[in-house]
Scaffold this motif. Sequence first.
Motif, PDB file in Angstrom:
ATOM      1  N   GLU A   1    -107.023 -78.885  14.574  1.00 46.24           N
ATOM      2  CA  GLU A   1    -105.969 -79.018  13.560  1.00 46.24           C
ATOM      3  C   GLU A   1    -105.386 -80.418  13.582  1.00 46.24           C
ATOM      4  O   GLU A   1    -105.063 -80.992  12.530  1.00 46.24           O
ATOM      5  N   GLY A   2    -105.242 -80.984  14.789  1.00 52.68           N
ATOM      6  CA  GLY A   2    -104.738 -82.350  14.901  1.00 52.68           C
ATOM      7  C   GLY A   2    -105.664 -83.369  14.273  1.00 52.68           C
ATOM      8  O   GLY A   2    -105.226 -84.451  13.856  1.00 52.68           O
ATOM      9  N   LEU A   3    -106.944 -83.009  14.177  1.00 51.84           N
ATOM     10  CA  LEU A   3    -107.928 -83.889  13.539  1.00 51.84           C
ATOM     11  C   LEU A   3    -108.075 -83.610  12.056  1.00 51.84           C
ATOM     12  O   LEU A   3    -108.890 -84.231  11.374  1.00 51.84           O
ATOM     13  N   GLY A   4    -107.280 -82.629  11.565  1.00 50.40           N
ATOM     14  CA  GLY A   4    -107.348 -82.280  10.149  1.00 50.40           C
ATOM     15  C   GLY A   4    -108.416 -81.263   9.816  1.00 50.40           C
ATOM     16  O   GLY A   4    -108.732 -81.055   8.636  1.00 50.40           O
ATOM     17  N   VAL A   5    -108.973 -80.598  10.839  1.00 51.08           N
ATOM     18  CA  VAL A   5    -110.010 -79.583  10.630  1.00 51.08           C
ATOM     19  C   VAL A   5    -109.374 -78.203  10.741  1.00 51.08           C
ATOM     20  O   VAL A   5    -108.747 -77.882  11.761  1.00 51.08           O
ATOM     21  N   ASN A   6    -109.527 -77.372   9.712  1.00 51.39           N
ATOM     22  CA  ASN A   6    -108.923 -76.036   9.699  1.00 51.39           C
ATOM     23  C   ASN A   6    -110.017 -74.978   9.602  1.00 51.39           C
ATOM     24  O   ASN A   6    -110.549 -74.717   8.526  1.00 51.39           O
ATOM     25  N   ASN A   7    -110.347 -74.411  10.749  1.00 57.40           N
ATOM     26  CA  ASN A   7    -111.331 -73.328  10.800  1.00 57.40           C
ATOM     27  C   ASN A   7    -110.580 -71.998  10.761  1.00 57.40           C
ATOM     28  O   ASN A   7    -109.829 -71.672  11.674  1.00 57.40           O
ATOM     29  N   LYS A   8    -110.775 -71.225   9.672  1.00 59.90           N
ATOM     30  CA  LYS A   8    -109.956 -70.025   9.493  1.00 59.90           C
ATOM     31  C   LYS A   8    -110.216 -68.964  10.547  1.00 59.90           C
ATOM     32  O   LYS A   8    -109.315 -68.181  10.880  1.00 59.90           O
ATOM     33  N   TYR A   9    -111.436 -68.932  11.115  1.00 55.71           N
ATOM     34  CA  TYR A   9    -111.730 -67.925  12.127  1.00 55.71           C
ATOM     35  C   TYR A   9    -111.059 -68.272  13.455  1.00 55.71           C
ATOM     36  O   TYR A   9    -110.484 -67.405  14.122  1.00 55.71           O
ATOM     37  N   PHE A  10    -111.138 -69.542  13.844  1.00 58.67           N
ATOM     38  CA  PHE A  10    -110.407 -69.983  15.032  1.00 58.67           C
ATOM     39  C   PHE A  10    -108.905 -69.795  14.843  1.00 58.67           C
ATOM     40  O   PHE A  10    -108.195 -69.408  15.765  1.00 58.67           O
ATOM     41  N   ARG A  11    -108.441 -70.051  13.602  1.00 65.85           N
ATOM     42  CA  ARG A  11    -107.006 -69.947  13.316  1.00 65.85           C
ATOM     43  C   ARG A  11    -106.538 -68.492  13.412  1.00 65.85           C
ATOM     44  O   ARG A  11    -105.426 -68.218  13.865  1.00 65.85           O
ATOM     45  N   PHE A  12    -107.381 -67.550  12.998  1.00 67.78           N
ATOM     46  CA  PHE A  12    -107.037 -66.141  13.139  1.00 67.78           C
ATOM     47  C   PHE A  12    -106.852 -65.770  14.608  1.00 67.78           C
ATOM     48  O   PHE A  12    -105.927 -65.034  14.976  1.00 67.78           O
ATOM     49  N   THR A  13    -107.740 -66.280  15.463  1.00 67.15           N
ATOM     50  CA  THR A  13    -107.629 -65.999  16.900  1.00 67.15           C
ATOM     51  C   THR A  13    -106.341 -66.577  17.467  1.00 67.15           C
ATOM     52  O   THR A  13    -105.618 -65.911  18.222  1.00 67.15           O
ATOM     53  N   ARG A  14    -106.040 -67.803  17.097  1.00 67.72           N
ATOM     54  CA  ARG A  14    -104.806 -68.441  17.560  1.00 67.72           C
ATOM     55  C   ARG A  14    -103.586 -67.694  17.028  1.00 67.72           C
ATOM     56  O   ARG A  14    -102.593 -67.503  17.746  1.00 67.72           O
ATOM     57  N   TYR A  15    -103.655 -67.262  15.784  1.00 71.70           N
ATOM     58  CA  TYR A  15    -102.568 -66.508  15.169  1.00 71.70           C
ATOM     59  C   TYR A  15    -102.303 -65.212  15.960  1.00 71.70           C
ATOM     60  O   TYR A  15    -101.160 -64.869  16.260  1.00 71.70           O
ATOM     61  N   PHE A  16    -103.367 -64.500  16.315  1.00 70.59           N
ATOM     62  CA  PHE A  16    -103.250 -63.268  17.090  1.00 70.59           C
ATOM     63  C   PHE A  16    -102.589 -63.533  18.441  1.00 70.59           C
ATOM     64  O   PHE A  16    -101.696 -62.785  18.873  1.00 70.59           O
ATOM     65  N   VAL A  17    -102.996 -64.586  19.105  1.00 64.28           N
ATOM     66  CA  VAL A  17    -102.430 -64.911  20.415  1.00 64.28           C
ATOM     67  C   VAL A  17    -100.958 -65.287  20.289  1.00 64.28           C
ATOM     68  O   VAL A  17    -100.118 -64.829  21.074  1.00 64.28           O
ATOM     69  N   VAL A  18    -100.629 -66.103  19.304  1.00 64.82           N
ATOM     70  CA  VAL A  18     -99.240 -66.527  19.111  1.00 64.82           C
ATOM     71  C   VAL A  18     -98.347 -65.327  18.812  1.00 64.82           C
ATOM     72  O   VAL A  18     -97.223 -65.232  19.330  1.00 64.82           O
ATOM     73  N   VAL A  19     -98.828 -64.399  17.990  1.00 63.88           N
ATOM     74  CA  VAL A  19     -98.051 -63.198  17.665  1.00 63.88           C
ATOM     75  C   VAL A  19     -97.753 -62.400  18.933  1.00 63.88           C
ATOM     76  O   VAL A  19     -96.625 -61.926  19.141  1.00 63.88           O
ATOM     77  N   ASN A  20     -98.727 -62.264  19.816  1.00 64.76           N
ATOM     78  CA  ASN A  20     -98.515 -61.485  21.037  1.00 64.76           C
ATOM     79  C   ASN A  20     -97.615 -62.216  22.036  1.00 64.76           C
ATOM     80  O   ASN A  20     -96.853 -61.572  22.762  1.00 64.76           O
ATOM     81  N   ILE A  21     -97.682 -63.530  22.057  1.00 63.92           N
ATOM     82  CA  ILE A  21     -96.722 -64.286  22.886  1.00 63.92           C
ATOM     83  C   ILE A  21     -95.311 -64.111  22.325  1.00 63.92           C
ATOM     84  O   ILE A  21     -94.337 -63.991  23.082  1.00 63.92           O
ATOM     85  N   ALA A  22     -95.194 -64.069  21.002  1.00 68.39           N
ATOM     86  CA  ALA A  22     -93.894 -63.827  20.367  1.00 68.39           C
ATOM     87  C   ALA A  22     -93.351 -62.456  20.756  1.00 68.39           C
ATOM     88  O   ALA A  22     -92.142 -62.297  20.969  1.00 68.39           O
ATOM     89  N   PHE A  23     -94.228 -61.456  20.867  1.00 69.39           N
ATOM     90  CA  PHE A  23     -93.800 -60.142  21.338  1.00 69.39           C
ATOM     91  C   PHE A  23     -93.216 -60.229  22.744  1.00 69.39           C
ATOM     92  O   PHE A  23     -92.200 -59.597  23.048  1.00 69.39           O
TER      93      PHE A  23
END
Length: 403
Positions: free
Chosen positions: A359-381
């Motif tokens: 992401e810092g390089l401007g590359v947005n992979n939606k599948y990797f982003r879904f995994t990161r999203y899932f992890v962030v949501v559970n850390i938020a829990f």
Amino acid sequence: MKVLAILYWISVYALVHSYLIYPLYRWYRSRKIDALKSTDSQVPLSSQRNNRISVILSAFNEETCILDKLDNLYELDYPSDRINFYIGSDGSFDKTNELISQYPALENSNWHFFQFEQRRGKPAVLNELVSKSINTHGCAKDHLLLITDASVLLNPDAVLKLERNFEDTTVGLVDSFISNTNKELKGIGFQETEYISLEAKLKHWESNDGGYMIGPFGGCYLLRSNYFKPVPENYLVDDFYIAMEVFKAGGLCKNDLEAICKESNSSDIFEEFKRKSRIAAGNYQNFVTFRELLWPPLNKLTFNYFSHKVLRWFGPFFILLSLLFSLTLGAFGNLFYFTLFLFSIGLMIIIPLVDYYLEGLGVNNKYFRFTRYFVVVNIAFLKGFVRFLNGIKSGAWDPPKRK
């Protein structure tokens, strides 16, 4: 070692059940039910009704969107002699109060604005606005409360489509379909949109099978006034509390996918983390309050509640336990479980880190982003759970940054 292996698979199954098996089961059940329904079973919008609608809006520092919201409410397709607007400002200190007080519609007798000087939180404002509407129009099954947020814009016919569901006298609450208009690949706009869409479908499938939809999205839903119970003022998720009180009183909760609203959520993963950790803390409040609804276990309400919500709320603990059990088994020489541990580490840590770097390089992979999203949501829990354990004294919270 067998005990650890059993505990590992229980932890894994709890996650798979909530995120995969339960949604697939609800989809399958809904398809079977839809096949048995007649095509003309939906109540037409033109039916004559004698309902009274009270729109309830609590706002705090919403200067960027409040005028759009007021215009949106003014343009709703509903007879003006049967709808009233109750707007409360929860100690706003930006231009919210000024913008609302100068709005031309306030000259009409069915528009009411209450400027509360002290910041108390959304539940306190909701309770007071609902009390004012009930004092005027009564607490009755034909007096409906449209509870909505400042950032949510309703389609003109949304109220009519929500209202038609109340032809069924057992229905106490009907949720709308809130479409996230932010589909940016940058950040988590796309992932949040997909999540909201899937959650809305799951809620609709629950609705189809008995009317046991577990919790509205909260941005726009219609409620019979005689089912409203005042929300504790330190609660952070008022909509879930209100819906569960409907179930306790013997009513049903449904979702109408044709009652469409729009909202643009933030793409910033850090903003979303703050929002979800606040919601998580409120979820644990509701879990303690409505723990009796988890018994007896063999009914639709309990099954839906446990599968859809409770297992997700405790998902972070299942993840941590699965990592602990697989690592322990691997340390004792079991190559299979050590491989599972390494796979989990790669999924939960390596992929999110790679996505952050890309992401810092401007590359947005939606599948990797879904995994990161899932992890962030559970850390938020987890963060929300810690906040809950420390005690929540106020229902006040800052809204996410608006575009």
